[in-house]
Each structure stands twice: as C-alpha cells, then as structure tokens.
Design an enzyme around this catalytic site. Sequence first.
Site, short mmCIF file in Angstrom:
data_model
loop_
_atom_site.label_atom_id
_atom_site.label_comp_id
_atom_site.label_asym_id
_atom_site.label_seq_id
_atom_site.Cartn_x
_atom_site.Cartn_y
_atom_site.Cartn_z
N GLN A 122 0.81 -1.22 0.00
CA GLN A 122 0.00 0.00 0.00
C GLN A 122 0.84 1.27 0.00
OE1 GLN A 122 -2.53 -0.93 3.38
NE2 GLN A 122 -4.22 -1.36 1.98
N ASN A 123 2.15 1.14 0.16
CA ASN A 123 3.00 2.32 0.06
C ASN A 123 3.05 2.73 -1.40
OD1 ASN A 123 5.41 4.05 -0.15
ND2 ASN A 123 5.64 3.54 2.01
N ARG A 124 2.90 4.01 -1.65
CA ARG A 124 2.81 4.51 -3.03
C ARG A 124 4.15 4.91 -3.63
NH1 ARG A 124 -1.52 8.46 -1.03
NH2 ARG A 124 -0.04 8.36 0.66
N THR A 134 5.00 8.97 1.20
CA THR A 134 4.32 8.01 0.33
C THR A 134 3.63 6.91 1.13
OG1 THR A 134 6.33 6.67 0.09
CG2 THR A 134 5.96 8.42 -1.55
#
Length: 162
Positions: free
Chosen positions: A39-41, A142
């Site tokens: 889920q880290n962008r 992020t």
Amino acid sequence: MDNCKSFLPKINKNSRILILGSMPGVKSLEMQQYYAHPQNRFWKLTGLLCKCPDMAEFEYDKRIEILLDNGFALWDVIKTCKRSGSLDSNIYDEIPNDISGLLKKYKNVKTLLLNGNKAYSAFKKHFPDLIKEYKCLKMPSTSPANARYRLENLYEEWESGI
C-alpha cells in the site's frame, strides 16, 4: 520493541537526487527491500517520475535499476533504531547513516528529497550543515498512513522538487 537496521544505499555515479526515508517498515525489513509494503505509493510515484508508469509491477531489482538510470538514489536517514511496528512516531534511540560521507563520495547529488516528516526532522537534527549545503526538500510521505494525499497530489509535489 524491535531493533531495526537500515539497508545499504542504492546509488551510482550518475545519481543527482537522493531520496531519503526514515527507516524501512516491518514489511520492508522482512523482505529486505525498500518500500515493500503493497500500500505504500513509493513505487507508483517514482514510476511516474521516471516516466515508467508500470514500474511498481516490476521485480524489485528492475525498479532499482530504473531509479538509478533516471538519476535517483535511495537511502534512509536512520541507520539503526528501536521501534514497535512500522510507524515513524514509534522510533527512538536512532543513530543516523553516514549521509555526509555518501555525499562526499557521490558528488553529482545536488538535491535531497526527504520522504515524510520523520525523515525530514531526523535529517535536520543530525545533518544541520547539509541543509545549508544542498537543496533539501521535505516531501509528503508516500506511506499509506498519509491518506490525505492521493497519488496525483504526491506526484505534483514531488515533481516540483526535482
């Protein structure tokens, strides 16, 4: 509380922009990869910055190669710390990486992008002289914990720092 240890930097002689996080999260430490939490962008964002929008789908080594080919480098401000879970707010007993030494070795780096508040505050605390010497920008994190920023907003702010 877990003892956490950062990774080695991902950098080469062509790197012009050093992206600094605080400390890898639990998933990243488990996998021994920067920004491994799905889920880290970070990888979606850097894919856009590198004009490679599918980059997040690639194998980790290929993502690193694309980053380096586009003049980016990657490391963390903190070398070791104690932390429960992945939240930056739980970090204590931090010891910094040798960012000054890295920058002396890689003289093409002129811009430092600090990924989130903790990376920026730790950098300011441990490297006040480098803030005067380099273009140092606090960027929105992020991390999935920074939910108020959509990917498009992250891209606009990060791209303006490059």
